[in-house]
Design a protein around this motif. Sequence first.
Motif, PDB file in Angstrom:
ATOM      1  N   THR A  22       0.832  -1.205   0.000  1.00  0.00           N
ATOM      2  CA  THR A  22       0.000   0.000   0.000  1.00  0.00           C
ATOM      3  C   THR A  22       0.864   1.252   0.000  1.00  0.00           C
ATOM      4  O   THR A  22       2.088   1.193   0.162  1.00  0.00           O
ATOM      5  N   GLU A  23       0.194   2.392  -0.130  1.00  0.00           N
ATOM      6  CA  GLU A  23       0.903   3.674  -0.110  1.00  0.00           C
ATOM      7  C   GLU A  23       1.628   3.880   1.210  1.00  0.00           C
ATOM      8  O   GLU A  23       2.698   4.510   1.261  1.00  0.00           O
ATOM      9  N   ASP A  24       1.066   3.342   2.304  1.00  0.00           N
ATOM     10  CA  ASP A  24       1.720   3.462   3.614  1.00  0.00           C
ATOM     11  C   ASP A  24       3.107   2.838   3.615  1.00  0.00           C
ATOM     12  O   ASP A  24       4.001   3.295   4.333  1.00  0.00           O
ATOM     13  N   HIS A  25       3.281   1.772   2.817  1.00  0.00           N
ATOM     14  CA  HIS A  25       4.566   1.072   2.799  1.00  0.00           C
ATOM     15  C   HIS A  25       5.686   1.919   2.192  1.00  0.00           C
ATOM     16  O   HIS A  25       6.862   1.646   2.437  1.00  0.00           O
ATOM     17  N   ILE A  26       5.333   2.915   1.383  1.00  0.00           N
ATOM     18  CA  ILE A  26       6.389   3.747   0.798  1.00  0.00           C
ATOM     19  C   ILE A  26       6.395   5.161   1.380  1.00  0.00           C
ATOM     20  O   ILE A  26       7.287   5.946   1.066  1.00  0.00           O
ATOM     21  N   LYS A  27       5.409   5.478   2.203  1.00  0.00           N
ATOM     22  CA  LYS A  27       5.387   6.792   2.843  1.00  0.00           C
ATOM     23  C   LYS A  27       5.517   6.647   4.361  1.00  0.00           C
ATOM     24  O   LYS A  27       6.617   6.687   4.905  1.00  0.00           O
ATOM     25  N   TYR A  28       4.408   6.467   5.053  1.00  0.00           N
ATOM     26  CA  TYR A  28       4.460   6.357   6.507  1.00  0.00           C
ATOM     27  C   TYR A  28       3.153   5.758   7.008  1.00  0.00           C
ATOM     28  O   TYR A  28       2.142   5.711   6.307  1.00  0.00           O
ATOM     29  N   SER A  29       3.194   5.271   8.231  1.00  0.00           N
ATOM     30  CA  SER A  29       1.988   4.802   8.920  1.00  0.00           C
ATOM     31  C   SER A  29       2.062   5.307  10.354  1.00  0.00           C
ATOM     32  O   SER A  29       2.951   6.090  10.701  1.00  0.00           O
ATOM     33  N   TRP A  30       1.131   4.854  11.202  1.00  0.00           N
ATOM     34  CA  TRP A  30       1.055   5.392  12.560  1.00  0.00           C
ATOM     35  C   TRP A  30       1.094   4.288  13.595  1.00  0.00           C
ATOM     36  O   TRP A  30       0.560   3.195  13.393  1.00  0.00           O
ATOM     37  N   ASN A  31       1.763   4.585  14.710  1.00  0.00           N
ATOM     38  CA  ASN A  31       1.725   3.715  15.881  1.00  0.00           C
ATOM     39  C   ASN A  31       0.420   4.018  16.619  1.00  0.00           C
ATOM     40  O   ASN A  31       0.300   5.038  17.295  1.00  0.00           O
ATOM     41  N   ILE A  32      -0.561   3.139  16.433  1.00  0.00           N
ATOM     42  CA  ILE A  32      -1.909   3.417  16.929  1.00  0.00           C
ATOM     43  C   ILE A  32      -1.925   3.653  18.439  1.00  0.00           C
ATOM     44  O   ILE A  32      -2.614   4.551  18.941  1.00  0.00           O
ATOM     45  N   SER A  33      -1.165   2.855  19.180  1.00  0.00           N
ATOM     46  CA  SER A  33      -1.141   3.007  20.647  1.00  0.00           C
ATOM     47  C   SER A  33      -0.652   4.390  21.043  1.00  0.00           C
ATOM     48  O   SER A  33      -1.223   5.044  21.938  1.00  0.00           O
ATOM     49  N   MET A  34       0.403   4.877  20.375  1.00  0.00           N
ATOM     50  CA  MET A  34       0.938   6.198  20.702  1.00  0.00           C
ATOM     51  C   MET A  34      -0.011   7.310  20.256  1.00  0.00           C
ATOM     52  O   MET A  34      -0.126   8.345  20.920  1.00  0.00           O
ATOM     53  N   VAL A  35      -0.694   7.085  19.143  1.00  0.00           N
ATOM     54  CA  VAL A  35      -1.655   8.086  18.667  1.00  0.00           C
ATOM     55  C   VAL A  35      -2.792   8.235  19.680  1.00  0.00           C
ATOM     56  O   VAL A  35      -3.228   9.349  20.008  1.00  0.00           O
ATOM     57  N   ILE A  36      -3.281   7.100  20.203  1.00  0.00           N
ATOM     58  CA  ILE A  36      -4.359   7.141  21.198  1.00  0.00           C
ATOM     59  C   ILE A  36      -3.894   7.833  22.482  1.00  0.00           C
ATOM     60  O   ILE A  36      -4.608   8.630  23.087  1.00  0.00           O
ATOM     61  N   ALA A  37      -2.648   7.548  22.860  1.00  0.00           N
ATOM     62  CA  ALA A  37      -2.131   8.091  24.125  1.00  0.00           C
ATOM     63  C   ALA A  37      -1.724   9.558  24.015  1.00  0.00           C
ATOM     64  O   ALA A  37      -1.987  10.362  24.921  1.00  0.00           O
ATOM     65  N   LYS A  38      -1.061   9.928  22.886  1.00  0.00           N
ATOM     66  CA  LYS A  38      -0.465  11.263  22.798  1.00  0.00           C
ATOM     67  C   LYS A  38      -0.916  12.066  21.584  1.00  0.00           C
ATOM     68  O   LYS A  38      -0.526  13.231  21.433  1.00  0.00           O
ATOM     69  N   GLY A  39      -1.688  11.433  20.703  1.00  0.00           N
ATOM     70  CA  GLY A  39      -2.093  12.127  19.492  1.00  0.00           C
ATOM     71  C   GLY A  39      -1.087  11.945  18.376  1.00  0.00           C
ATOM     72  O   GLY A  39       0.005  11.388  18.562  1.00  0.00           O
ATOM     73  N   SER A  60       1.800  12.758  15.976  1.00  0.00           N
ATOM     74  CA  SER A  60       3.005  13.587  16.007  1.00  0.00           C
ATOM     75  C   SER A  60       4.093  12.842  15.238  1.00  0.00           C
ATOM     76  O   SER A  60       3.917  11.684  14.860  1.00  0.00           O
ATOM     77  N   ARG A  61       5.219  13.519  15.040  1.00  0.00           N
ATOM     78  CA  ARG A  61       6.334  12.839  14.376  1.00  0.00           C
ATOM     79  C   ARG A  61       6.798  11.644  15.200  1.00  0.00           C
ATOM     80  O   ARG A  61       7.269  10.651  14.661  1.00  0.00           O
ATOM     81  N   GLU A  62       6.645  11.737  16.518  1.00  0.00           N
ATOM     82  CA  GLU A  62       7.064  10.640  17.390  1.00  0.00           C
ATOM     83  C   GLU A  62       6.194   9.408  17.199  1.00  0.00           C
ATOM     84  O   GLU A  62       6.681   8.279  17.292  1.00  0.00           O
ATOM     85  N   SER A  63       4.915   9.602  16.913  1.00  0.00           N
ATOM     86  CA  SER A  63       4.008   8.468  16.751  1.00  0.00           C
ATOM     87  C   SER A  63       3.931   7.985  15.309  1.00  0.00           C
ATOM     88  O   SER A  63       3.188   7.063  14.991  1.00  0.00           O
ATOM     89  N   MET A  64       4.686   8.606  14.439  1.00  0.00           N
ATOM     90  CA  MET A  64       4.702   8.222  13.028  1.00  0.00           C
ATOM     91  C   MET A  64       5.717   7.119  12.788  1.00  0.00           C
ATOM     92  O   MET A  64       6.800   7.121  13.379  1.00  0.00           O
ATOM     93  N   ILE A  65       5.379   6.175  11.938  1.00  0.00           N
ATOM     94  CA  ILE A  65       6.295   5.102  11.562  1.00  0.00           C
ATOM     95  C   ILE A  65       6.727   5.344  10.120  1.00  0.00           C
ATOM     96  O   ILE A  65       5.947   5.134   9.182  1.00  0.00           O
ATOM     97  N   PRO A  66       7.944   5.832   9.901  1.00  0.00           N
ATOM     98  CA  PRO A  66       8.382   6.105   8.528  1.00  0.00           C
ATOM     99  C   PRO A  66       8.632   4.812   7.756  1.00  0.00           C
ATOM    100  O   PRO A  66       9.063   3.804   8.324  1.00  0.00           O
TER     101      PRO A  66
END
Length: 370
Positions: free
Chosen positions: A116-133, A135-141
Amino acid sequence: MSDTLRAPAEVKYADELDWLESIDDGPKPFAWRLSPKMVRLFILGSERSDGLDRQVDQKWFGDRGFVERSIVTLASDRGLLLIGDPGTGKSWLAELLAAAISRNSTLVVQGTAGTTEDHIKYSWNISMVIAKGQSRESMIPSPIMTAMEHGVIGRFEELTRSTSDVQDALISILSEKYVSIPELDDDNIVFAKPGFSIIATANSRDRGVNDLSSALKRRFNFVRVPVVTNKRSEAEIVRFRTAELLRRHQIELEVPPTLLDILLDSFADLRAAAAAAGSDDEKLESALSTAEQIGVLEDAILHSQFFGDSTLRANTLASSLVGSLARRAPEDLAILNKFWHGVVEPRSKNGGGDWTQFLEGGRDAIARLS
């Protein structure tokens, strides 16, 4: 890394790369670890005329011009697309190039129908997104985004196996050299640093699966890697890869030259038969690549080691060849049976020796699978 099943090229040849860096006084594009001449030398090996204090072994066997064109492409701002039949060494060349240029060949995206497009761009760490929203920290490049951020080489394997949506996303990366992150208000653009490029591979037999758009083609320089047909070059490749296998398994075994000749001649004859065939039903499903020859020899060596007397024999080689190439029943078995009667049997009568054992081993294998 003795506890690693397969170390990447930059780890396997770390000592050699360190030494080449220490003597390299040539100009280096961007943040390349080696100059273009040293990259070529690392891949193709050294010659006596180079005047080096130590020998650098050849690691990829093919036309010098293909390697040079690949290096020149990566020194520009264009992507490199290595295209060819299965087993022609495209992925290995891509790995060696990334290892020599960036000392990191592991930033890889594997193209499949599920990429998918996420595999060549980025995805999200769902647990961190729920906890902190978000951010670049919760992004999985993705590996490609990581390559952009560090100014190194990213790899995309089997590009034509991925869907048009994924290919379209790659166009913007190759054109604009940045990825936008609309979910973020600040720090929402990742720019590629100098040195970033993409090496993609494509299987020429996948034509029609997900053809590349003309827009994406324009972002790549194409290097077509042909099937190795020169017997001497193919023998060098098979010996090189087989030696690696023996070292990995700590096996002390000599591959008799006569058996290597039988293997090479058999594949050459099967390729000629496939080229002369009138339809796909008359061809083996196998690509009959050099990589498949190595697989046949590997199978025979391991069988001899684990279930024989550690001596490689012609009948074992024949059994491995039939077992590896007979993928469709009864079509492939019929083709192999015809080959054994029309080619192997006459050679057995004329040459005897190993050809006779090869004939018998192949007949037995075909009979077992029929």
